[in-house]
Design a protein around this motif. Structure first.
Motif, PDB file in Angstrom:
ATOM      1  N   ASP A   1       0.853  -1.181   0.000  1.00  0.00           N
ATOM      2  CA  ASP A   1       0.000   0.000   0.000  1.00  0.00           C
ATOM      3  C   ASP A   1       0.894   1.238   0.000  1.00  0.00           C
ATOM      4  O   ASP A   1       1.657   1.459   0.948  1.00  0.00           O
ATOM      5  N   SER A   2       0.823   2.022  -1.064  1.00  0.00           N
ATOM      6  CA  SER A   2       1.760   3.133  -1.234  1.00  0.00           C
ATOM      7  C   SER A   2       1.551   4.237  -0.207  1.00  0.00           C
ATOM      8  O   SER A   2       2.493   4.954   0.128  1.00  0.00           O
ATOM      9  N   LEU A   3       0.336   4.400   0.306  1.00  0.00           N
ATOM     10  CA  LEU A   3       0.067   5.491   1.245  1.00  0.00           C
ATOM     11  C   LEU A   3       0.670   5.213   2.617  1.00  0.00           C
ATOM     12  O   LEU A   3       1.306   6.087   3.213  1.00  0.00           O
ATOM     13  N   THR A   4       0.491   3.999   3.118  1.00  0.00           N
ATOM     14  CA  THR A   4       0.915   3.682   4.485  1.00  0.00           C
ATOM     15  C   THR A   4       2.240   2.934   4.559  1.00  0.00           C
ATOM     16  O   THR A   4       2.838   2.859   5.632  1.00  0.00           O
ATOM     17  N   GLY A   5       2.674   2.371   3.429  1.00  0.00           N
ATOM     18  CA  GLY A   5       3.891   1.567   3.467  1.00  0.00           C
ATOM     19  C   GLY A   5       3.670   0.163   4.003  1.00  0.00           C
ATOM     20  O   GLY A   5       4.616  -0.616   4.107  1.00  0.00           O
ATOM     21  N   LEU A   6       2.432  -0.180   4.310  1.00  0.00           N
ATOM     22  CA  LEU A   6       2.102  -1.521   4.797  1.00  0.00           C
ATOM     23  C   LEU A   6       1.768  -2.445   3.622  1.00  0.00           C
ATOM     24  O   LEU A   6       1.432  -1.981   2.531  1.00  0.00           O
ATOM     25  N   PRO A   7       1.849  -3.754   3.816  1.00  0.00           N
ATOM     26  CA  PRO A   7       1.329  -4.677   2.802  1.00  0.00           C
ATOM     27  C   PRO A   7      -0.152  -4.403   2.557  1.00  0.00           C
ATOM     28  O   PRO A   7      -0.861  -3.906   3.435  1.00  0.00           O
TER      29      PRO A   7
ATOM     30  N   THR B   1      -6.143  15.446   4.583  1.00  0.00           N
ATOM     31  CA  THR B   1      -5.939  15.252   6.016  1.00  0.00           C
ATOM     32  C   THR B   1      -6.192  13.801   6.402  1.00  0.00           C
ATOM     33  O   THR B   1      -5.457  13.207   7.203  1.00  0.00           O
ATOM     34  N   GLY B   2      -7.237  13.213   5.806  1.00  0.00           N
ATOM     35  CA  GLY B   2      -7.498  11.800   6.069  1.00  0.00           C
ATOM     36  C   GLY B   2      -6.337  10.914   5.652  1.00  0.00           C
ATOM     37  O   GLY B   2      -5.972   9.959   6.361  1.00  0.00           O
ATOM     38  N   ASP B   3      -5.722  11.222   4.504  1.00  0.00           N
ATOM     39  CA  ASP B   3      -4.564  10.439   4.049  1.00  0.00           C
ATOM     40  C   ASP B   3      -3.396  10.573   5.022  1.00  0.00           C
ATOM     41  O   ASP B   3      -2.662   9.607   5.271  1.00  0.00           O
ATOM     42  N   ARG B   4      -3.216  11.762   5.575  1.00  0.00           N
ATOM     43  CA  ARG B   4      -2.128  11.949   6.549  1.00  0.00           C
ATOM     44  C   ARG B   4      -2.381  11.136   7.815  1.00  0.00           C
ATOM     45  O   ARG B   4      -1.445  10.595   8.412  1.00  0.00           O
ATOM     46  N   VAL B   5      -3.651  11.033   8.213  1.00  0.00           N
ATOM     47  CA  VAL B   5      -3.983  10.213   9.371  1.00  0.00           C
ATOM     48  C   VAL B   5      -3.685   8.742   9.076  1.00  0.00           C
ATOM     49  O   VAL B   5      -3.073   8.036   9.897  1.00  0.00           O
TER      50      VAL B   5
ATOM     51  N   ALA C   1      -1.570   7.546   6.908  1.00  0.00           N
ATOM     52  CA  ALA C   1      -0.120   7.351   6.842  1.00  0.00           C
ATOM     53  C   ALA C   1       0.481   7.243   8.243  1.00  0.00           C
ATOM     54  O   ALA C   1       1.390   6.444   8.486  1.00  0.00           O
ATOM     55  N   GLU C   2      -0.045   8.037   9.176  1.00  0.00           N
ATOM     56  CA  GLU C   2       0.454   7.972  10.552  1.00  0.00           C
ATOM     57  C   GLU C   2       0.059   6.652  11.205  1.00  0.00           C
ATOM     58  O   GLU C   2       0.849   6.057  11.951  1.00  0.00           O
ATOM     59  N   VAL C   3      -1.137   6.171  10.909  1.00  0.00           N
ATOM     60  CA  VAL C   3      -1.544   4.853  11.420  1.00  0.00           C
ATOM     61  C   VAL C   3      -0.598   3.780  10.898  1.00  0.00           C
ATOM     62  O   VAL C   3      -0.143   2.902  11.645  1.00  0.00           O
ATOM     63  N   GLY C   4      -0.282   3.852   9.592  1.00  0.00           N
ATOM     64  CA  GLY C   4       0.653   2.897   9.018  1.00  0.00           C
ATOM     65  C   GLY C   4       2.008   2.943   9.693  1.00  0.00           C
ATOM     66  O   GLY C   4       2.626   1.900   9.947  1.00  0.00           O
TER      67      GLY C   4
ATOM     68  N   ALA D   1      -1.333  -5.126   7.757  1.00  0.00           N
ATOM     69  CA  ALA D   1      -1.596  -4.758   6.364  1.00  0.00           C
ATOM     70  C   ALA D   1      -2.760  -3.778   6.332  1.00  0.00           C
ATOM     71  O   ALA D   1      -3.582  -3.723   7.260  1.00  0.00           O
ATOM     72  N   ARG D   2      -2.785  -2.980   5.264  1.00  0.00           N
ATOM     73  CA  ARG D   2      -3.940  -2.111   5.049  1.00  0.00           C
ATOM     74  C   ARG D   2      -4.864  -2.800   4.060  1.00  0.00           C
ATOM     75  O   ARG D   2      -4.466  -3.131   2.941  1.00  0.00           O
TER      76      ARG D   2
END
Length: 674
Positions: free
Chosen positions: A242-248, A299-303, A305-308, A322-323
Motif C-alpha cells: 500500500d503506497s500510502l501507508t507503506g504496509l502490505p 488530512t485523512g490520508d495523513r492520518v 499514513a500515521e496509522v501505518g 496490512a492495510r
C-alpha cells in the motif's frame, strides 16, 4: 623537416604494436568475470597439463635409462616431475574453494610466470637427452617434445599469454634444433610442427576471443536477468504494498493468511487448551469518514499514513500488519496467546491508535475498534471463515464497544448464525404482510400535549417470531434490502398519520442507503407526495453514522426532501465525532439529544452541562430540541430545569400500534375539549 613527423608516426606505430603484443601475454585485471572464468577453467585443465608432463617425461626417461647418465634419467626428471605433482595436488585441492577476484588474479599471474620456466627446463632436458641412445631414442625425444607441447598448449588455451609463451619457447627452438640435425625426417617433422604451431596460434587466438566474448555475453545476460528479477521483485513488492501507508495491502494479507493456514495444517500438533495458533485481527478507525468530511481527504490520508507508521513500528516477526482498504487494517499473529493475552494485545493496540494525531497546527483524536478471530485447536481448513469471524467481531465492537477489542466467541458464533438466518428469512419475506409500525409519542412540557409520534419498525416472521429492529434493520442494511424495508414501513407510517389531527406529525428514521443515492431519495419523495399527508407533518430522522458513507450525496438528498416541505431531524446528537459540523452544513429543523446523556443525568453534572449546552445551541440556531430516553419523573424534572420542553420516553408512552395511537390522540382531544 618532413622526416621528423614520419619518424614520430613510425615510432608511435611501433609503440602501439609493442603494446598490443604485450597485451597478448598479459592477464587483464579490469574484467573480474573473465578472471574468474579463466581461473575456473584452468583449475580443471592445469592438473591435466601436469599429468601429461609427468607421464610423458617418465616414459622418455625410461627409454634412456640405460643409455644416459642417472642425473639425466633419474634426478633431473624426478625433480621436475616432483614439482609438477606438487602443483597438480595443489590445483586439485583449491578448485572448489571460493576466493575473491584478487586471489584468482594472483593464481593466473603465478601460472603465467611458471609456464616459461617449466617450458625452458623441460625443453633443455629433452635436447640434452637427444645425444644419447639410438635413432629410436632420438625419435622418441622428438615425439615427446612435439606431442607434449601440443597437449600443454591446449590445456593453457584459456590463459592466452601462457599458451603463446609456451609455444614460442618450445616449438621455435624445436624447429631450429631438428632442422640443423641434417636428418631429413627430423627436418620435415620440424617443418610440420611449425605449420601446426601457426594453426594452433590461430585457433588459440580465435578460441580466446570467443571465450572472452562468451564470458562477456554471459555477464550481460546475468545482468539482464538480475535486472529482470529486480524489476519483477519490485513489481511484486508494489503489487503487494500500500503506497500510502507503506504496509502490505489486502492482496498480500490474504496471501499471508493462506500461507499461514497451509503451514499450520501441514505441521499441526496438539496444543494446550486456551492457546491459539493463528489469530486474524481486523482494525477499523471509528468515524474516520467524518475526518474526510470535516477536514478533507488530504488530512485523512495523513492520518492513515500515521496509522501505518505506528503499526510498522510495532511489527515483529510473529505479527503482520496490512492495510485492507479505506480505514480498515488487518493483523495476523502467529503466536500461542491465551484469551487474556490477546485482549491485552488488543487494548494496547487500541491505545496506540487513540493517541493524538499531530498534523501541523491540527490535532485529531480518533478511536479504533478491533475484531479478533482465533483458529481452533486443529488444522485451519477454511481461512476465509476465520476472516468472516474477525469481521463479525469487528462489527460487534463498532456497534457495542467502540475503541475496544472484541474476540469472536461461541456467543458471537450463535449471533452470526442467527444473523444469517435473519438475512435468509428477510430475503424471502413478504414484507408488506410481515412488517408493521409502532408509534411512540413525543410530548411537550409542561402540558404533556402530544406533538407527534416516532414510527418504529417491527417485523414478525412466521418461523423466527418477533425479530428485534436492531437485528433485522442491520441485516437489511448489510444485504441491501433496506430500501424495500424503508418503502414498506414509510407507506404504512404515513397511512396511519392520515388518521391523525392536522397538527400531529410523524417522525420516520431513514437509513444511510435511503439517502445514499438520488434514485433512492426520489423514491422516498414519491411516497411522501403520494401519501396524502402534508409534507410539513412529516419529519425524517437521520443519524450521524448514516452520513458517513458519502456526506455530499446525503446532504443533497436531505435538501431535496427539505424542498418538499419535509422537516429534517438529526438523531442521537452528541455521540458522534463532529456533530457541530453537521449542524452547520445540513438543512436541519430539529436535534434529538441521545438517551445516553439522560440515563444518569440525575447524578452526572457533566451530562447536565452537555444537555444544557445542546439546548442553548438549539435555541441560538432556532432549532427544535427533543430529548430521548426520559423514563422517570426525577429525570424529567432536571431536564425541564435545563430548558428541555420536548421529550420522548417510556414515561410518556411506550411504542404502540396505530389503533392505540389514534385512541390516545382521541382521549387527549376529548380531555382538552372538556
Amino acid at each position: 623537416m618532413t622526416s621528423r613527423p614520419v619518424h614520430r608516426a613510425w615510432t608511435l606505430r611501433c609503440r602501439r604494436a609493442v603494446e598490443r603484443c604485450a597485451r597478448l601475454f598479459a592477464v587483464p585485471a579490469e574484467n573480474p568475470e573473465l578472471i574468474r572464468s579463466q581461473s575456473a577453467a584452468l583449475s580443471t585443465q592445469i592438473p591435466l597439463l601436469y599429468f601429461i608432463l609427468v607421464t610423458n617425461s617418465v616414459a622418455l626417461a625410461l627409454t634412456h635409462l640405460h643409455s644416459a647418465p642417472a642425473w639425466m634419467t633419474v634426478w633431473t626428471p624426478g625433480a621436475l616431475c616432483g614439482f609438477c605433482i606438487v602443483r597438480l595436488v595443489w590445483w586439485r585441492r583449491i578448485r572448489h574453494i571460493e576466493v575473491d577476484t584478487a586471489t584468482h588474479l594472483r593464481r593466473l599471474r603465478l601460472t603465467l610466470r611458471l609456464v616459461p620456466v617449466l617450458g625452458v627446463l623441460f625443453t633443455a632436458w629433452g635436447f640434452n637427452l637427444y645425444r644419447y641412445g639410438d635413432a629410436y631414442a632420438q625419435a622418441h625425444v622428438a615425439f615427446y617434445m612435439a606431442i607434449t607441447v601440443i597437449g600443454c598448449i591446449f590445456c593453457l588455451m584459456h590463459l592466452r599469454g601462457a599458451a603463446l609463451m609456451l609455444a614460442a619457447i618450445v616449438i621455435l627452438p624445436f624447429a631450429v634444433f631438428f632442422s640443423l640435425t641434417g636428418n631429413l625426417v627430423f627436418m620435415l617433422m620440424a617443418a610440420n610442427l611449425l605449420l601446426v604451431w601457426v594453426a594452433m596460434i590461430f585457433v588459440l587466438l580465435v578460441h580466446y576471443r570467443d571465450f572472452a566474448r562468451l564470458v562477456e555475453s554471459t555477464v550481460t545476460l546475468r545482468l539482464r536477468q538480475a535486472e529482470t528479477q529486480r524489476l519483477s521483485d519490485e513489481n511484486f513488492r508494489l503489487a503487494n504494498l500500500d503506497s500510502l501507508t507503506g504496509l502490505p495491502n489486502r492482496r498480500a494479507f490474504l496471501a499471508h493468511v493462506d500461507s499461514m493456514a497451509a503451514h499450520a495444517s501441514g505441521h499441526h500438533a496438539a496444543r494446550a487448551r486456551g492457546t491459539r495458533s493463528i489469530v486474524i485481527g481486523l482494525i477499523d478507525l471509528d468515524d474516520f469518514k467524518l475526518v474526510n468530511d470535516a477536514y478533507g481527504h488530504s488530512t485523512g490520508d495523513r492520518v492513515l499514513a500515521e496509522v501505518g507508521r505506528r503499526l510498522l513500528d510495532i511489527s515483529t516477526n510473529p505479527v503482520f500488519f496490512a492495510r485492507l482498504g479505506g480505514d480498515e487494517f488487518g493483523m495476523l499473529l502467529r503466536e500461542n496467546l491465551s484469551t487474556d493475552e490477546l485482549m491485552a494485545r488488543g487494548r494496547a493496540l487500541c491505545r496506540l491508535l487513540q493517541q493524538p494525531y499531530e498534523l501541523g497546527e491540527l490535532t485529531l483524536r480518533l478511536t479504533a475498534s478491533v475484531g479478533f478471530a482465533a483458529s481452533p485447536d486443529g488444522p485451519l481448513e477454511r481461512p476465509e471463515l476465520l476472516f468472516e469471524q474477525a469481521d463479525h467481531a469487528l462489527y460487534y465492537a463498532k456497534q457495542n464497544a467502540r475503541g475496544e477489542p472484541v474476540i469472536f466467541s461461541h456467543a458471537h458464533e450463535s449471533e452470526r448464525r442467527r444473523m444469517g438466518l435473519i438475512e435468509q428469512a428477510l430475503a424471502h419475506a413478504d414484507l408488506v404482510r410481515e412488517l408493521s409500525v409502532a408509534f411512540q409519542p413525543i410530548v411537550e412540557l409542561p402540558s404533556h400535549r402530544i406533538l407527534g409520534f416516532e414510527a418504529l419498525a417491527r417485523w414478525t416472521h412466521e418461523r423466527l417470531g418477533q425479530v428485534p429492529p436492531a437485528e433485522f434493520i442491520a441485516c437489511a442494511e448489510r444485504s441491501n434490502r433496506i430500501l424495500q424495508v424503508s418503502e414498506v414501513l414509510l407507506k404504512k407510517a404515513l397511512a396511519e398519520a392520515r388518521r391523525w389531527p392536522d397538527d400531529t406529525w410523524v417522525s420516520f428514521n431513514l437509513s444511510a442507503r435511503d439517502i445514499g443515492s438520488p434514485e433512492a431519495t426520489q423514491r422516498i419523495a414519491d411516497i411522501v407526495l403520494a401519501s396524502g399527508v402534508p409534507p410539513h407533518r412529516i419529519e425524517m430522522e437521520i443519524t450521524e453514522t448514516a452520513l458517513v458513507s458519502d456526506f455530499d450525496v446525503a446532504s443533497e438528498s436531505l435538501r431535496l426532501l427539505k424542498e418538499l416541505g419535509v422537516r429534517i431531524a438529526l438523531d442521537d446528537f452528541g455521540t458522534g465525532f463532529s456533530s457541530l459540523t453537521y449542524v452547520q452544513r445540513l438543512p436541519l429543523d430539529k436535534i434529538k439529544i441521545d438517551r445516553s446523556f439522560v440515563s444518569d443525568i440525575v447524578h452526572n453534572a457533566t451530562g447536565q452541562s452537555v444537555v444544557k449546552s445542546i439546548v442553548d445551541l438549539c435555541r441560538n440556531l432556532d432549532l427544535d430540541c427533543v430529548v430521548e430516553g426520559a423514563e422517570d419523573e426525577e429525570q424529567v424534572g432536571i431536564l425541564h430545569e435545563l430548558g428541555c420542553r420536548k421529550m420522548q420516553g417510556y414515561l410518556f408512552g411506550r411504542p404502540m400500534a396505530g389503533d392505540a395511537a389514534c385512541a390516545l390522540l382521541s382521549r387527549e382531544t376529548t380531555i382538552q375539549a372538556a
